[in-house]
Design an enzyme around this catalytic site. Structure first.
Site, mmCIF file in Angstrom:
data_model
loop_
_atom_site.group_PDB
_atom_site.id
_atom_site.type_symbol
_atom_site.label_atom_id
_atom_site.label_comp_id
_atom_site.label_asym_id
_atom_site.label_seq_id
_atom_site.Cartn_x
_atom_site.Cartn_y
_atom_site.Cartn_z
ATOM 1 N N HIS A 114 0.901 -1.495 0.001
ATOM 2 C CA HIS A 114 -0.288 -0.162 -0.507
ATOM 3 C C HIS A 114 0.856 1.549 0.166
ATOM 4 C CE1 HIS A 114 0.366 0.024 4.532
ATOM 5 N NE2 HIS A 114 -0.032 1.027 4.883
ATOM 6 N N ASP A 144 0.004 -7.569 1.556
ATOM 7 C CA ASP A 144 0.904 -6.622 1.219
ATOM 8 C C ASP A 144 1.707 -5.808 1.457
ATOM 9 O OD1 ASP A 144 0.272 -3.231 1.655
ATOM 10 O OD2 ASP A 144 -0.594 -3.404 4.104
ATOM 11 N N SER A 218 4.864 2.249 7.952
ATOM 12 C CA SER A 218 4.023 1.417 7.164
ATOM 13 C C SER A 218 5.416 0.673 6.225
ATOM 14 C CB SER A 218 3.171 1.993 5.908
ATOM 15 O OG SER A 218 1.727 2.201 7.179
#
Length: 472
Positions: A114, A144, A218
């Site tokens: 992402h 992911d 992230s």
């Protein structure tokens, strides 16, 4: 731990890397006592291989171009020939930030999908502030995980990939990343839980930690006290909650060769819709425990259909591994290669049955949608035969059989089970329903207890346990 400038091959990076025994911090003993410098050494060794990632996506903004006269005479009363406001598109950039970590000295970087998904431009910034353009090598939206690459013309420091299966709840871990743009921020916490399901997809199996993770973290590494990456920081449960989630590094390692060589992961596919074993299912099926996954639908043309798997079958084992819950099965199947011949142990009509099935490549979501309706049900129900008018009214797929629910009585077994108007009842127990009269005949004979209905709703098919009480 870092290994800058070494000759270590990518294959050894992908394996459970050996630990540098000359440094007591990185002893193979998991019981290595912490000292006042433990976390300092981990941060110093790992940070040079942690990078900041900036992803830019081109977007078009629509706006109205107002002529000067518009603000004095917005309705054009003074001159009807005056030009009205014109729609105009303006290109702009949407910028997002994340983190990554270098796993190969040539510039291969692991991060979250992402972070780089749909990006038109990706820039990687190293610890020494140098910036390099990056390209996506491979992405896997299901887990992911993404692999990107930069070319610097020199060997880069790399991290060691650890063994996430060896992690235990309570182990110390460190998160390194770029929250809110603050480069190489270090936070420390413990493994709060393992195997967490957070609703992101079929392959949820997250490490939960209370090491602070925030927007911008992230794709960054979650590191153990030996300096090995054990997870990829991915998600949080709200801001400042102390609840963060990381993809286990073993899951990422299992797909790295495919990402590098093919740019994507092609997973095996069984072709069933499954549900967890609830207490009502357990009682109705006479199960000793709630282990396993019950089949709510078999997709047409799937390996499951070819193997004659049936709605209501309970999958207990997959290739000898116990299916503890419905969450286990998708990962077990997904880790196999298309063409794998798998062995399933199932419970059918109270008997243990062993089934062989040849797994196929997982179709795209579009292909699956074209195969027709998939998974959902109804007592204390007013039902009608499915006429063309009923099918049009409730937007039912062509050719569907059963009866449609037009009314649910207040406080009835059907309402307690969550049945609603527009649901289609396909089966009651083992009886396939063809008409409203048959439905009433069958349900009028049901006794107190739990009964399983097969129902279609919202484009899906699912099993619903309906409990009839003594006072119903």
């Amino acid at each position: 731990m870092l290994a800058p400038g070494t000759n270590e091959s990518l294959g050894s990076v992908f394996s459970h890397a050996a630990i540098a025994k000359e440094d007591p911090l990185f002893s193979s003993s998991s019981d290595q006592p912490l000292t006042t410098t433990t976390f300092r050494k981990v941060a110093q060794n790992v940070s040079p291989a942690v990078v900041a990632i900036t992803a830019k996506t081109a977007v078009k903004l629509r706006q109205l171009d107002f002529p000067f006269w518009f603000f004095q005479d917005p309705f054009g009363f003074g001159n009807p020939q005056q030009r009205a406001p014109q729609k105009r598109e303006k290109e702009s950039w949407k910028t997002a930030g994340g983190t990554g970590f270098i796993i190969d000295k040539s510039g291969l970087i692991l991060t979250n999908n992402h972070v780089v998904q749909n990006a038109d431009e990706i820039t990687v910034r190293l610890l020494d502030e140098r910036e390099f353009p990056a390209k996506v090598v491979g992405r896997d939206p299901d887990t992911d995980v993404a692999l990107v690459k930069i070319d610097t013309g020199e060997e880069l420091p790399v991290v060691r990939l650890g063994d996430s299966d060896a992690l235990q709840v309570g182990d110390w871990v460190m998160a390194i990343g770029n929250p809110y743009g603050y480069d190489h921020t270090v936070t420390v916490g413990v493994v709060s839980a393992k195997n967490r399901w957070i609703g992101m997809g079929n392959y949820d199996n997250f490490i939960q930690t209370d090491a602070q993770i925030n927007p911008g973290n992230s794709g960054g590494p979650l590191v153990n006290v030996r300096g090995e990456v054990v997870g990829i920081n991915t998600a949080i449960a709200g801001l400042r909650t102390g609840i963060g989630f990381a993809v286990p590094i073993n899951m990422a390692k299992s797909i790295l060769p495919a990402l590098r060589e093919k740019g994507k992961v092609v997973r095996a596919w069984l072709g069933v819709v499954i549900q967890s074993i609830t207490p009502d299912f357990q009682e109705s099926l006479g199960l000793k425990n709630r282990q396993g996954a019950i089949i709510a639908e078999v997709t047409k043309g799937s390996p499951a259909e070819d193997a004659d798997l049936q709605v209501g079958d309970v999958i207990l084992k997959f290739n000898g591994r116990v299916v503890h819950s419905s969450r286990d099965l998708p990962e077990m199947v997904g880790l196999c290669h298309p063409g794998t011949k798998a062995s399933l142990t199932i419970l059918r009509n109270g008997k243990i049955v062993r089934v062989k099935v040849k797994l196929a490549a997982k179709p795209s979501s579009k292909t699956l949608a074209q195969k027709g309706p998939e998974k959902q049900y109804g007592l204390g129900l007013n039902v009608r035969d499915i006429t063309p008018e009923m099918a049009w009214r409730y937007k039912l797929p062509r050719g569907i059989e059963g009866v449609v629910v037009v009314e649910v009585e207040f406080k009835s077994p059907g309402q307690r089970a969550g049945l609603e108007e527009g649901n289609v009842i396909l089966r009651v127990g083992s009886t396939t329903i063809k008409s409203a009269q048959q439905f009433y005949d069958v349900t009028s004979k049901l006794k107190t207890g739990v009964h399983i209905l097969l129902v279609y709703r919202n484009g899906n098919q699912v099993l619903v346990p309906v409990r009839i009480r003594g006072n119903d």
